[in-house]
Motif scaffolding. Structure first.
Motif, short mmCIF file in Angstrom:
data_model
loop_
_atom_site.label_atom_id
_atom_site.label_comp_id
_atom_site.label_asym_id
_atom_site.label_seq_id
_atom_site.Cartn_x
_atom_site.Cartn_y
_atom_site.Cartn_z
N VAL A 244 26.86 -23.96 21.69
CA VAL A 244 26.22 -24.05 20.40
C VAL A 244 27.23 -24.23 19.22
N ALA A 245 27.45 -25.02 18.62
CA ALA A 245 28.51 -25.16 17.62
C ALA A 245 27.99 -24.21 16.40
N PRO A 246 29.03 -23.64 15.74
CA PRO A 246 29.07 -22.71 14.88
C PRO A 246 27.89 -22.94 13.85
N ALA A 247 27.94 -24.32 13.19
CA ALA A 247 26.86 -24.59 12.44
C ALA A 247 25.70 -24.51 12.82
N ALA A 248 25.24 -24.96 14.05
CA ALA A 248 24.06 -25.13 14.63
C ALA A 248 23.50 -23.68 15.01
N ALA A 249 24.62 -22.73 15.41
CA ALA A 249 24.07 -21.40 15.54
C ALA A 249 23.45 -20.68 14.28
N LYS A 250 24.42 -21.08 13.11
CA LYS A 250 23.91 -20.54 11.89
C LYS A 250 22.39 -21.04 11.56
N LYS A 251 22.30 -22.38 11.73
CA LYS A 251 21.01 -22.89 11.37
C LYS A 251 19.61 -22.61 12.08
N ALA A 252 19.92 -22.28 13.40
CA ALA A 252 18.78 -22.19 14.38
C ALA A 252 18.40 -20.92 13.83
N ASP A 253 16.88 -20.72 14.46
CA ASP A 253 16.08 -19.63 14.04
C ASP A 253 16.49 -18.31 14.86
N GLN A 254 16.87 -18.52 16.29
CA GLN A 254 16.97 -17.26 17.11
C GLN A 254 18.14 -17.85 18.08
N ILE A 255 19.20 -17.18 18.63
CA ILE A 255 19.96 -17.45 19.54
C ILE A 255 20.04 -16.42 20.44
N ILE A 256 19.78 -16.59 21.59
CA ILE A 256 19.75 -15.47 22.83
C ILE A 256 20.94 -15.95 23.70
N HIS A 257 22.11 -14.99 23.59
CA HIS A 257 23.14 -15.25 24.37
C HIS A 257 23.85 -13.78 24.87
N ASN A 258 24.22 -13.91 25.96
CA ASN A 258 25.04 -12.83 26.80
C ASN A 258 25.71 -13.31 27.87
N LEU A 259 26.80 -12.85 28.29
CA LEU A 259 27.78 -13.33 29.34
C LEU A 259 27.23 -12.77 30.70
N LEU A 260 26.76 -11.84 30.84
CA LEU A 260 26.46 -11.03 32.23
C LEU A 260 25.30 -10.05 32.20
N GLU A 261 24.86 -9.64 31.26
CA GLU A 261 23.96 -8.59 31.22
C GLU A 261 22.62 -9.08 31.72
N LEU A 262 21.93 -10.07 31.11
CA LEU A 262 20.97 -10.52 31.74
C LEU A 262 20.55 -11.07 33.19
N GLY A 263 21.86 -11.74 33.40
CA GLY A 263 21.79 -12.09 34.91
C GLY A 263 21.72 -11.04 35.84
N VAL A 264 22.53 -9.81 35.43
CA VAL A 264 22.64 -8.88 36.45
C VAL A 264 21.48 -7.82 36.35
N ALA A 265 20.62 -8.06 35.25
CA ALA A 265 19.32 -7.46 35.27
C ALA A 265 18.22 -8.10 35.95
N THR A 266 18.30 -9.35 35.90
CA THR A 266 17.34 -10.16 36.72
C THR A 266 17.70 -10.25 38.40
N MET A 267 19.14 -10.22 38.63
CA MET A 267 19.34 -10.08 39.93
C MET A 267 18.97 -8.61 40.55
N LEU A 268 18.93 -7.72 39.80
CA LEU A 268 18.52 -6.15 40.17
C LEU A 268 17.07 -6.57 40.46
N SER A 269 16.39 -7.12 39.60
CA SER A 269 14.86 -7.27 39.74
C SER A 269 14.39 -7.98 40.81
N ALA A 270 15.17 -9.21 41.34
CA ALA A 270 15.07 -9.89 42.15
C ALA A 270 14.98 -9.47 43.93
N ILE A 271 16.17 -8.56 43.82
CA ILE A 271 16.36 -7.60 45.25
C ILE A 271 15.71 -6.54 45.15
N SER A 272 14.74 -6.00 44.24
CA SER A 272 14.03 -4.61 44.21
C SER A 272 12.63 -4.81 44.85
#
Length: 262
Positions: A234-262
């Motif tokens: 997301v370009a900086p100006a677009a990130a500023k304009k958007a209402d919400q940005i959901i972004h993280n590099l690893l955390e949510l993927g790991v949380a979903t992996m944990l849920s998937a195998i539990s």
């Protein structure tokens, strides 16, 4: 899988509580709750002992990666540890210390394996579902909502599958025409955009490796963008304009992996 570098994960373990609060403010659910929702799992998850095994294949170990994955898992409530040994010796250590689940990553693949119940989870699939779930929750499942999914790789396809399960209309934007055609044939209920850049979208999952792909002209000030892509799409100006940005590099993927195998 996009290979992270040391600076991508620096201090990630210290910011987990902050990320959790941000996600709760946007989606109404915590990191683990989003992961469980993405996989259709109920909380609490079944407890198990988890080992994160460093792998030296290819370009080698990303300094701090295994330890950061372990820190995320511990934050989520798991009984997790990083093995002192690597590769096959690391697997031996994992089993000798009573682990039933192993997380490990090489240059191409990051997966979790539950050797007792025979299940496994790929990070690409988990990330796509996790971010699509976060977007769905943030949008409060608006009636007749339409989601633009950018990218027809593993992450994008997993996002599409989750959204279709929720009866959400999906538009695919993919610059590779062969991949776009194949994806359209696989998921016949989606629309394949000839030129997604001509539109202004309220809901977007950005699942490409293209930096600054989304511009201000592609969104509105009410847009919610879930962007697991590396680099940030997301370009900086677009990130500023958007209402919400959901972004993280690893955390949510790991949380979903944990849920998937539990």
């Amino acid at each position: 899988m996009t290979r992270l570098v040391k600076k991508d994960i620096a201090a990630m373990d210290k910011n987990l509580n902050h990320l959790d609060r941000l996600l709760e403010a946007v989606t109404g659910k915590s990191l683990l709750e989003i992961g469980a929702f993405a996989m259709g799992k109920a909380l609490p998850l079944i407890p198990t002992r988890i080992a994160v095994v460093p792998i030296t294949t290819g370009l080698g170990i990303i300094q701090g990666f295994s330890e950061t994955v372990t820190a995320i898992l511990v934050y989520l409530g798991a009984d997790a540890f990083t093995t002192e040994k690597t590769d096959v010796r690391g697997l031996q250590e994992a089993f000798s210390r009573g682990a039933e689940v192993v997380f490990m990553a090489d240059d191409q693949t990051f997966s979790a394996f539950h050797f007792k119940n025979g299940s496994w989870s790929d990070n690409g699939d988990a990330t796509g579902r996790g971010f699509a779930a976060a977007l769905y929750l943030a949008a409060k499942a608006q009636a007749q909502m339409e989601v633009l999914v950018l990218g027809a790789g593993a992450v994008g396809q997993a996002a599409i599958e989750f959204l279709l399960e929720k009866n959400i209309s999906v538009v695919l934007g993919e610059i590779d025409q062969d991949k776009a055609r194949a994806c359209g044939e696989k998921y016949q209920n989606i629309k394949v955009a000839a030129d997604w850049t001509a539109g202004r979208y309220h809901y977007i999952v950005e699942a490409t490796p293209i930096a600054d792909l989304i511009k201000t002209k592609n969104i509105t000030d009410q847009s919610i963008i879930a962007a697991p892509g590396v680099p940030f799409g997301v370009a900086p100006a677009a990130a500023k304009k958007a209402d919400q940005i959901i972004h993280n590099l690893l955390e949510l993927g790991v949380a979903t992996m944990l849920s998937a195998i539990s």
